[in-house]
Design an enzyme around this catalytic site. Structure first.
Site, PDB file in Angstrom:
ATOM      1  CE  LYS A   1      -7.825  -9.573   9.055  1.00 13.63           C
ATOM      2  NZ  LYS A   1      -8.536  -8.315   9.177  1.00 13.63           N
TER       3      LYS A   1
ATOM      4  CG  ASP B   1      -1.205 -11.634   4.473  1.00  9.73           C
ATOM      5  OD1 ASP B   1      -1.798 -12.200   5.408  1.00  9.73           O
ATOM      6  OD2 ASP B   1      -1.244 -10.406   4.279  1.00  9.73           O
TER       7      ASP B   1
ATOM      8  CD1 TRP C   1      -5.330  -6.192   3.428  1.00  8.10           C
ATOM      9  CD2 TRP C   1      -3.779  -5.149   4.666  1.00  8.10           C
ATOM     10  NE1 TRP C   1      -5.980  -5.444   4.393  1.00  8.10           N
ATOM     11  CE2 TRP C   1      -5.056  -4.798   5.160  1.00  8.10           C
ATOM     12  CE3 TRP C   1      -2.664  -4.603   5.293  1.00  8.10           C
ATOM     13  CZ2 TRP C   1      -5.244  -3.930   6.238  1.00  8.10           C
ATOM     14  CZ3 TRP C   1      -2.839  -3.746   6.362  1.00  8.10           C
ATOM     15  CH2 TRP C   1      -4.111  -3.415   6.827  1.00  8.10           C
TER      16      TRP C   1
END
Ligand code: PMP
Length: 355
Positions: free
Chosen positions: A190, A166, A99
């Site tokens: 999530k 992030d 990511w």
């Protein structure tokens, strides 16, 4: 039937949150209308947004220097929106996995990216703590939890450069000094809500310092002026976030969740370390408390192990498609019993197949 849900995202949410959000789809607050049928500019929905913003601020202990936004486009859009709004010439990034690599790829479209550390050569199994942030970068970007490989930053640098993080896979999972960050973004699917919404927490004074023209949807300042309803937001996902945040507060906030998450992760890592057949290859200090990755030392046993856990109503244990092996995602709402159950299955497998 009890299902043990180890999915990496979308993933397990608190049962009571799922029930309440499902009810709101049928009849929102006994109004006779579905949540999906009300206007995003109605008083009812404005109250939901206001309440969700207050909950985020209270839980993270943030003051009014910060704006809270609920945007679309996932964390993926933030990979571009961050440099679009904040990069004049150059920014510093940590390359700690898939990511962050994607974030770097987007940032390079806006200016120079200085990579302060890359875990590529050791398969992203560890995160350096010995990097130096240059004084002349516009911001420093990191990924607090690397969902695929299963590493997590436990310490963040002390710097006067704005820190952008992030937090997609560990937001609301632990207590941190959130004021050390100038911008936090996290996809909701999530620890928070359904997919289709991204929480952005931004310190207002870092905005407005770049010269480029920014399209309206990509401009944080315009979203702040419009209180997250520049256009039609993801009403359902925002409402479900509000319910999850209420659940977090009721449970005892981030201190409680942090302890619970540490305990759950410790049990599972202990079992992996003790076992003859399984292994975890992450540097111990960097092991994630959210995504526990592990492998079978003998690959030819995978078929037997897969048969065993799948039969027991365990779901989502397969490793990421790029990595293979196994990954137990053990977010806030995953009950301790699911960890204990998985450990029993692993023990049984060990007994059966260890020579
Ligand atoms: N960052 C991290 C750490 C992630 O785990 C993910 C998704 N799993 C993303 C970014 C991308 O999020 P999205 O699919 O919502 O764009």
């Amino acid at each position: 039937m009890k299902i043990h849900n180890f999915n990496a995202g979308p993933s397990v949410l608190p049962k009571e949150v799922v029930i309440k959000s499902a009810k709101s789809v049928i009849d929102f607050n006994e109004s006779g209308l579905s949540l999906l049928e009300i206007s995003h500019r109605s008083i009812d929905f404005l109250e939901i947004i206001e309440k969700t913003i207050s909950l985020v601020k209270r839980i993270m202990n943030l003051n009014d220097d910060y704006a809270i936004l609920f945007l679309q486009g996932g964390a993926t859009l933030q990979f571009a929106m961050v440099p679009y709004n904040l990069m004049n010439k150059q920014a510093a990034y940590l390359d700690t996995g898939f990511w962050s690599k994607n974030a770097i790829k987007e940032a390079k479209k806006f200016g120079k990216v200085k990579i302060l550390f890359s875990g590529k050569n050791n398969n992203y199994t560890y995160i350096s703590k010995n990097y130096k942030i240059p004084y002349n970068v516009d911001y420093f970007h990191c990924t607090s939890n690397n969902t695929i490989v299963g590493t997590q930053m436990k310490i963040f640098p002390k710097t006067s450069i704005p820190i952008i993080c992030d937090m997609s896979s560990d937001i609301f999972s632990r207590k941190l000094n959130f004021c050390q960050f100038s911008l936090i973004y996290a996809s909701a699917q999530k620890n928070v809500s359904s997919a289709g919404m991204t929480i952005v927490i931004v310190k207002k004074d870092i905005l407005g310092k770049i010269k480029r023209n920014i399209p309206s949807y990509m401009d944080y300042k315009i979203h702040i002026q419009n209180n997250s309803i520049l256009n039609t937001p993801n009403v359902f996902s925002i409402y479900t976030s509000m319910l999850t945040l209420e659940w977090i507060e009721k449970k005892g906030g981030l201190s409680f969740l942090e302890k619970k998450n540490q305990y759950k992760a410790k049990l599972l890592y202990n079992e992996i370390d003790k076992s003859n057949l399984f292994e975890n290859i992450i540097h111990r200090d960097d092991r994630s408390n959210m995504n526990v990755s592990f492998f079978l030392k003998e690959k030819n046993l995978e078929k037997e192990f897969n048969k065993m856990w799948k039969k027991e109503n365990i779901v989502g244990l397969d490793g990421h498609r790029f990595l293979g092996g196994y990954r137990a995602s053990i977010y806030n709402a995953l009950p301790l019993e699911s960890i204990q159950f998985l450990i029993e299955i692993m023990k049984e497998f060990d007994r059966k197949f260890s020579s």
